[in-house]
Design a protein around this motif. Structure first.
Motif, PDB file in Angstrom:
ATOM      1  N   MET A   1       0.836  -1.177   0.000  1.00  0.00           N
ATOM      2  CA  MET A   1       0.000   0.000   0.000  1.00  0.00           C
ATOM      3  C   MET A   1       0.884   1.245   0.000  1.00  0.00           C
ATOM      4  O   MET A   1       1.789   1.374   0.801  1.00  0.00           O
ATOM      5  N   SER A   2       0.597   2.168  -0.891  1.00  0.00           N
ATOM      6  CA  SER A   2       1.358   3.410  -0.967  1.00  0.00           C
ATOM      7  C   SER A   2       0.905   4.377   0.119  1.00  0.00           C
ATOM      8  O   SER A   2      -0.274   4.442   0.460  1.00  0.00           O
ATOM      9  N   THR A   3       1.860   5.135   0.633  1.00  0.00           N
ATOM     10  CA  THR A   3       1.573   6.148   1.647  1.00  0.00           C
ATOM     11  C   THR A   3       1.770   7.529   1.032  1.00  0.00           C
ATOM     12  O   THR A   3       2.783   7.793   0.396  1.00  0.00           O
ATOM     13  N   ILE A   4       0.779   8.384   1.247  1.00  0.00           N
ATOM     14  CA  ILE A   4       0.806   9.736   0.692  1.00  0.00           C
ATOM     15  C   ILE A   4       0.762  10.745   1.833  1.00  0.00           C
ATOM     16  O   ILE A   4      -0.124  10.685   2.692  1.00  0.00           O
ATOM     17  N   LEU A   5       1.718  11.652   1.849  1.00  0.00           N
ATOM     18  CA  LEU A   5       1.753  12.737   2.816  1.00  0.00           C
ATOM     19  C   LEU A   5       0.994  13.921   2.232  1.00  0.00           C
ATOM     20  O   LEU A   5       1.318  14.387   1.141  1.00  0.00           O
ATOM     21  N   ILE A   6      -0.013  14.387   2.968  1.00  0.00           N
ATOM     22  CA  ILE A   6      -0.788  15.562   2.565  1.00  0.00           C
ATOM     23  C   ILE A   6      -0.350  16.721   3.459  1.00  0.00           C
ATOM     24  O   ILE A   6      -0.496  16.655   4.675  1.00  0.00           O
ATOM     25  N   VAL A   7       0.195  17.768   2.846  1.00  0.00           N
ATOM     26  CA  VAL A   7       0.599  18.958   3.594  1.00  0.00           C
ATOM     27  C   VAL A   7      -0.384  20.060   3.198  1.00  0.00           C
ATOM     28  O   VAL A   7      -0.319  20.593   2.089  1.00  0.00           O
ATOM     29  N   ARG A  18      -7.806  13.448   1.966  1.00  0.00           N
ATOM     30  CA  ARG A  18      -7.671  12.224   2.771  1.00  0.00           C
ATOM     31  C   ARG A  18      -8.772  11.221   2.435  1.00  0.00           C
ATOM     32  O   ARG A  18      -8.504  10.041   2.213  1.00  0.00           O
ATOM     33  N   ASP A  19     -10.010  11.684   2.386  1.00  0.00           N
ATOM     34  CA  ASP A  19     -11.129  10.780   2.121  1.00  0.00           C
ATOM     35  C   ASP A  19     -11.024  10.142   0.738  1.00  0.00           C
ATOM     36  O   ASP A  19     -11.247   8.944   0.580  1.00  0.00           O
ATOM     37  N   ILE A  20     -10.673  10.936  -0.260  1.00  0.00           N
ATOM     38  CA  ILE A  20     -10.533  10.409  -1.621  1.00  0.00           C
ATOM     39  C   ILE A  20      -9.414   9.367  -1.676  1.00  0.00           C
ATOM     40  O   ILE A  20      -9.586   8.275  -2.227  1.00  0.00           O
ATOM     41  N   ARG A  24      -9.493   5.002  -2.000  1.00  0.00           N
ATOM     42  CA  ARG A  24      -8.812   4.279  -3.089  1.00  0.00           C
ATOM     43  C   ARG A  24      -7.734   3.335  -2.555  1.00  0.00           C
ATOM     44  O   ARG A  24      -6.966   2.775  -3.313  1.00  0.00           O
ATOM     45  N   GLY A  25      -7.649   3.207  -1.232  1.00  0.00           N
ATOM     46  CA  GLY A  25      -6.727   2.239  -0.649  1.00  0.00           C
ATOM     47  C   GLY A  25      -5.360   2.770  -0.274  1.00  0.00           C
ATOM     48  O   GLY A  25      -4.463   1.998   0.086  1.00  0.00           O
ATOM     49  N   GLU A 110      -8.807  14.017 -12.648  1.00  0.00           N
ATOM     50  CA  GLU A 110      -7.432  14.508 -12.828  1.00  0.00           C
ATOM     51  C   GLU A 110      -6.596  14.238 -11.573  1.00  0.00           C
ATOM     52  O   GLU A 110      -5.437  13.824 -11.664  1.00  0.00           O
ATOM     53  N   PHE A 111      -7.172  14.468 -10.402  1.00  0.00           N
ATOM     54  CA  PHE A 111      -6.487  14.245  -9.135  1.00  0.00           C
ATOM     55  C   PHE A 111      -6.021  12.797  -9.033  1.00  0.00           C
ATOM     56  O   PHE A 111      -4.841  12.522  -8.805  1.00  0.00           O
ATOM     57  N   LEU A 112      -6.941  11.857  -9.235  1.00  0.00           N
ATOM     58  CA  LEU A 112      -6.602  10.439  -9.100  1.00  0.00           C
ATOM     59  C   LEU A 112      -5.637   9.967 -10.175  1.00  0.00           C
ATOM     60  O   LEU A 112      -4.727   9.185  -9.902  1.00  0.00           O
TER      61      LEU A 112
END
Length: 124
Positions: A1-7, A18-20, A24-25, A110-112
């Motif tokens: 599972m990929s981890t994404i940092l949201i700043v 975060r919800d989106i 999507r996992g 576009e985001f995804l």
């Protein structure tokens, strides 16, 4: 599972991203200041970073420079995630070396697609 940092300092934008992403996992990490984003990037080494440009403390451009200056983080893809959409803003963001640009309010498709493309390019 990929981890994404949201700043992101805006609570509604943070929740939306975060919800989106979680739907999507993807796993997410969150920071509300540039300094916190840099610290989490260095400590946790996420697979991707979404970086707002207008942040309290150091702005997203400076946070991006600090992340890229760290040898362990230099190859993490970073997306400018911002409402700053003037041609001058986009030019400065592009010149700084961000891997992609997503404007707010977001276009879901576009985001995804951008997130997926950069994660696949990073070998995630």
């Amino acid at each position: 599972m990929s981890t994404i940092l949201i700043v992101e300092d805006n609570e509604k934008n943070m929740k939306l991203a975060r919800d989106i992403l979680q739907a999507r996992g993807y796993a997410t990490l969150e920071a509300v200041t540039g300094e916190e984003g840099v610290r989490l990037a260095i400590d946790k080494r996420p697979d991707l970073i979404l970086m707002d440009i207008q942040l309290p403390g150091i702005n997203g451009m400076e946070a991006f420079r600090q992340v890229r200056a760290n040898p362990g983080c230099a190859k993490i893809p970073v997306i400018a995630f911002t409402a700053s959409v003037t041609p001058t803003d986009r030019s400065q963001i592009s010149a700084a070396g961000f891997d992609a640009f997503i404007s707010k309010p977001i276009n879901l498709k576009e985001f995804l697609e951008t997130v997926k493309r950069l994660l696949e390019g990073a070998g995630a």
